[in-house]
Every structure is written in C-alpha cells, then in structure tokens.
Design an enzyme around this catalytic site. Structure first.
Site, PDB file in Angstrom:
ATOM      1  N   ARG A  49       4.212 -12.593   4.309  1.00 44.70           N
ATOM      2  CA  ARG A  49       3.244 -12.234   5.346  1.00 44.70           C
ATOM      3  C   ARG A  49       3.110 -13.327   6.402  1.00 44.70           C
ATOM      4  O   ARG A  49       2.825 -13.032   7.563  1.00 44.70           O
ATOM      5  CB  ARG A  49       1.880 -11.924   4.724  1.00 44.70           C
ATOM      6  N   LYS A  73      -2.025   6.241 -10.142  1.00 45.24           N
ATOM      7  CA  LYS A  73      -2.981   7.341 -10.004  1.00 45.24           C
ATOM      8  C   LYS A  73      -2.608   8.426  -8.997  1.00 45.24           C
ATOM      9  O   LYS A  73      -2.289   8.130  -7.851  1.00 45.24           O
ATOM     10  CB  LYS A  73      -4.327   6.771  -9.569  1.00 45.24           C
ATOM     11  N   GLY A 125       2.951  -3.486  -1.059  1.00 52.08           N
ATOM     12  CA  GLY A 125       2.396  -3.597  -2.413  1.00 52.08           C
ATOM     13  C   GLY A 125       3.449  -3.883  -3.463  1.00 52.08           C
ATOM     14  O   GLY A 125       4.357  -4.692  -3.261  1.00 52.08           O
ATOM     15  N   GLY A 150      -1.938  -0.720   1.229  1.00 52.62           N
ATOM     16  CA  GLY A 150      -2.978   0.281   1.508  1.00 52.62           C
ATOM     17  C   GLY A 150      -2.820   0.886   2.892  1.00 52.62           C
ATOM     18  O   GLY A 150      -2.955   2.097   3.080  1.00 52.62           O
TER      19      GLY A 150
HETATM   20  P1  AMP Z   1      -1.037   1.627  -8.008  1.00 52.18           P
HETATM   21  O1  AMP Z   1      -2.051   0.544  -8.143  1.00 52.18           O
HETATM   22  O2  AMP Z   1      -1.567   3.006  -8.151  1.00 52.18           O
HETATM   23  O3  AMP Z   1      -0.104   1.450  -6.850  1.00 52.18           O
HETATM   24  O4  AMP Z   1      -0.101   1.481  -9.272  1.00 52.18           O
HETATM   25  C1  AMP Z   1       0.571   0.301  -9.601  1.00 52.18           C
HETATM   26  C2  AMP Z   1       0.414   0.091 -11.061  1.00 52.18           C
HETATM   27  O5  AMP Z   1       0.819   1.265 -11.744  1.00 52.18           O
HETATM   28  C3  AMP Z   1       1.271  -1.032 -11.588  1.00 52.18           C
HETATM   29  O6  AMP Z   1       0.442  -2.079 -11.987  1.00 52.18           O
HETATM   30  C4  AMP Z   1       1.990  -0.393 -12.784  1.00 52.18           C
HETATM   31  O7  AMP Z   1       1.978  -1.212 -13.918  1.00 52.18           O
HETATM   32  C5  AMP Z   1       1.191   0.863 -13.031  1.00 52.18           C
HETATM   33  N1  AMP Z   1       1.978   1.913 -13.686  1.00 52.18           N
HETATM   34  C6  AMP Z   1       3.113   2.464 -13.277  1.00 52.18           C
HETATM   35  N2  AMP Z   1       3.580   3.349 -14.175  1.00 52.18           N
HETATM   36  C7  AMP Z   1       2.697   3.362 -15.192  1.00 52.18           C
HETATM   37  C8  AMP Z   1       2.642   4.060 -16.434  1.00 52.18           C
HETATM   38  N3  AMP Z   1       3.578   4.919 -16.790  1.00 52.18           N
HETATM   39  N4  AMP Z   1       1.577   3.823 -17.223  1.00 52.18           N
HETATM   40  C9  AMP Z   1       0.629   2.942 -16.863  1.00 52.18           C
HETATM   41  N5  AMP Z   1       0.625   2.252 -15.710  1.00 52.18           N
HETATM   42  C10 AMP Z   1       1.663   2.457 -14.898  1.00 52.18           C
END
Ligand code: AMP
Length: 397
Positions: free
Chosen positions: A37, A201, A354, A377
């Site tokens: 960055r 999510k 990210g 984000g």
């Molecule tokens: P996000 O914060 O929604 O962008 O998601 C990123 C996070 O999703 C990372 O820290 C990953 O470890 C987690 N992640 C990805 N796949 C899985 C999974 N199958 N089960 C649990 N966590 C996950």
C-alpha cells in the site's frame, strides 16, 4: 472513464495539498510486513513533490477506536516512506492529529516537503464524519487529494467530510487506476468474463453475487460460502460453515444464473477434517456428502481442476476471497491452485484485495496479475455496483 478531477488537472506549485492515502499496512511488533500500500501511494506523492506542492499526508491505521494507541501510530510508515521516496518525511506526532505539533510542522514546510500526520482514527470524530475534525483537517491545506481507494467505501472525515471545506479536490493516480481497472472489468469486460468468489460468508457477498450474475459468463463459488449453495442443491455438509437462513437466497441465485445463461460452479469435492486446525487428520469427499462431525476447509483436487478449466479460456477474471482456510498450510492448496491458474492464463486478471491479494503476493504471482487491488472492502462494494462515497465527494472534472 472517471469523471472526477485528477492530480493531473491541478496547479499545485507552492500550495498545501492534503493527500488521503491508505497506509493501513500490516504491522508485526512495529515492523511493516507488507509495504504494497505504501508503494502504491508513491506515484501521486512523487508527482506532487515534483510539481512543488507542500505535501501533507494522512491515513488511518487499524482500529484505535477514537483514542491514541501507540502500537497503531503511523511513525513506522513515515520511516518506510522516507526510504522509498529518498527524502525526509516529517512525522507530525500528535495525539489529536491536527494539534500544535502538526500545525507547526506544516507551517515550516517548503515547496516539495512532505509531512505525515498521525493516525486519523486517533480522533473519535473520524469514523462519524463529524464536521469539526473535517474542518481541522481542511484548515491545513488548500487542496485535497483522495488516493485512498481502500478507505473510500467509508464516509469519514478524511475521505468525505474534508472535501466540503477545501477550495479544490481531486483523485490521485492510485484511485484512478483502481476504478478504471475494476470498472472496466465489470462494466466493459472482454469475454468470456469469469468471477471467482470465496471467503467465509454468503451474507457478506449477497449483493456482489446478485450484481455479478448480471455481468459474468461464469460464476465460481468456493471457500466457506460454497456450503450454503451445496445445501441449496440438496447436499449434506456436516459441520461445515452454513448460513441456514441464506439457503433460499442461494436457490434464487442459482435460478437467476440459469435464467441468465451464466455457468455457475461450486466445488465438487472438499477436503474435510474433524478439527479446525492445521495438524489434524483430513481427507477428500464429494462436497454434497460431508459426514456428520466433519467440516470442509478447502476445495478438493477435482474442484481445483474444474475451476482451472473454467478459467482457462477466460479473457477477464475477477477474484475475491480464498477457496479455503488458507491460513493453514494443509488447507491452502485450493487457494494456491486458483492463484496459479490465474497467473498462467492470457487474460485481464483482477485480484480484489484482502486475503486473495495476500495469497497471490505470498506465492510470488503478483507480477503476473493485471491488477491487484489495494482495497478488499472497497473493491467488494465496487463489485456490488455501488458508488464509493470517497469518490463521489471529489470535485467533478
Ligand atoms: P472473508 O473474511 O469472508 O473474506 O473470508 C476470509 C476467511 O474465510 C479466511 O480467513 C478463511 O480462513 C475463511 N474460510 C475460507 N474457507 C473456509 C472454510 N471452508 N471454512 C471456514 N473458513 C473458511
């Protein structure tokens, strides 16, 4: 093309220019572990120095929640930035950001000098976009330049409020580049256009999925969010991440994909484990047949091939979110495989910030991608089709 005033349109000689950068870099024990960055902010700063402006930089760092936290000071950034620019960056250490120290540092500036203010989130008004702090920031300069793409999805004093109180505002080179790359990819893509979404999510990406289905030829879903879709297809996912209240939505999205003729892929196989940790027993099973007490932490080998194959002939690919728990080496293979597949195709490849950006850089594929966004984000909100408040607030051309 962005219809906003840019640094190119400004006459800044002898003027004080406040530049909002995104210096929110990862720190470990006071040491910057990823300087991307900072490097990305250099072109705008160098241009303003060359044009003889007095360059006053500001940024947030982490979440000090409105009070001074020494471990979230921007002091290490001033040091690294000095090294990168090959000239002194005066750090205006000031718990109130625009206090006596900052004012003194600014009053002593000569043309081409650079001052960095303290973490804007030391002030509680910052994240509330309250006028008093916006006015204080604006009182330091005549011109404001927003180059903080990664912070511009938030309407804060240093991204939005300040524009009300300066004579003139513009976007910097990084902002311009981010918006042009992401904007072109989404609104004017060379086809086939493939989007890959991962992460934990579905609920975070509802609007992204909905918007991208209007634009893409293929949508690939991996990571923890894929299990909600697997359940929507009648699968059993054991203890895997599941948002039961989003199963209906997942069904709707798959119906929409069908109606629009969008190819919609979820993992066919999954690496499962009983415990959420790296060193544990794991095996690969079909995604829709995960036994009770087991959870999926990565996409399996067949899915890696399926996804790589779906990307192979793409001309534009946008990727946001890891395919699994890539923080654990045993469950990083899916994310690595997608990064590798993207590095090896002849297409415009955009990495949406990210975790996926970190993964690509860690694997050494950074230079093989067309564009790696500095804003996780912000790039997601952009993919949702939203306008970023920090961009809207800048003067039109
Ligand atoms: P996000 O914060 O929604 O962008 O998601 C990123 C996070 O999703 C990372 O820290 C990953 O470890 C987690 N992640 C990805 N796949 C899985 C999974 N199958 N089960 C649990 N966590 C996950």
């Amino acid at each position: 093309m962005l219809n906003k005033k840019s640094v190119e349109d400004l006459a800044v000689k002898g003027k004080k220019v406040l530049v909002r950068c995104d210096f929110n870099v990862p720190l470990q024990d006071g040491v910057i572990t990823d300087e991307n960055r900072i490097v990305a902010a250099l072109p705008t700063i160098q241009k303003l120095i060359k044009d003889g402006a007095k360059v006053i930089l500001c940024s947030h760092m982490g979440k000090p929640k409105g009070e001074p936290k020494p471990e979230l000071s921007l002091a290490p950034v001033a040091k690294r930035l000095s090294e990168k620019l090959g000239k002194e960056v005066v750090f205006a250490k000031d718990d109130t950001v625009v206090g006596e120290n900052a004012k003194k540092a600014v009053s002593e500036m000569k043309d081409g000098d650079v001052v960095l203010l303290e973490n804007t989130r030391y002030r509680k008004e910052e994240t509330k976009n309250e006028d008093n702090f916006s006015q204080e920031l604006a009182s330091l300069a005549e011109v404001f330049v927003n180059d903080a793409f990664g912070s511009s999805h938030r309407a804060h004093c240093s991204t939005v409020g300040v524009t009300k109180y300066v004579k003139e505002s513009a976007v910097g080179y990084l902002m311009d580049k981010e918006i042009n790359f992401l904007g072109n990819a989404v609104n004017n893509p060379e086809r086939p256009f493939v989007a890959i979404l991962g992460g934990s999510k579905v609920s975070d990406k509802i609007n992204v999925i909905n918007n991208l289905l209007e634009k893409v030829d293929t949508l690939i879903i991996g990571g923890g969010m894929a299990y909600t879709f697997a359940v929507a297809q009648g699968g059993k996912v054991g203890n895997s991440l599941l948002e039961a209240d989003k199963v209906e939505y997942a069904k709707e999205m798959m119906k929409k994909a069908e109606e629009k003729g969008v190819k919609f892929l979820i993992p066919v196989d999954t690496v499962i484990t009983k415990e959420f940790k790296n060193d544990t027993e794991f095996k690969t099973v079909p995604t829709k047949e995960i036994p009770d007490e087991w959870q999926g932490l990565d996409i399996g080998e067949k899915s890696r091939e399926l996804f790589a194959d779906a990307i192979k002939n793409a001309k534009t690919v946008v990727w946001n979110g890891p395919m699994g728990v890539f923080e654990f080496a045993n469950f990083a293979k899916g994310t690595e495989a997608v990064a590798e597949a993207l590095a090896n195709i002849d297409a415009t490849t955009i990495i949406g910030g990210g975790d996926s950006a970190a993964a690509v850089n860690q694997l050494g594929y950074g230079s093989k991608m067309t564009h790696i966004s500095t804003g996780g984000g912000a790039s997601l909100e952009f993919l949702e089709g939203k306008e970023l408040p920090g961009v809207v607030a800048v003067d039109d051309k």
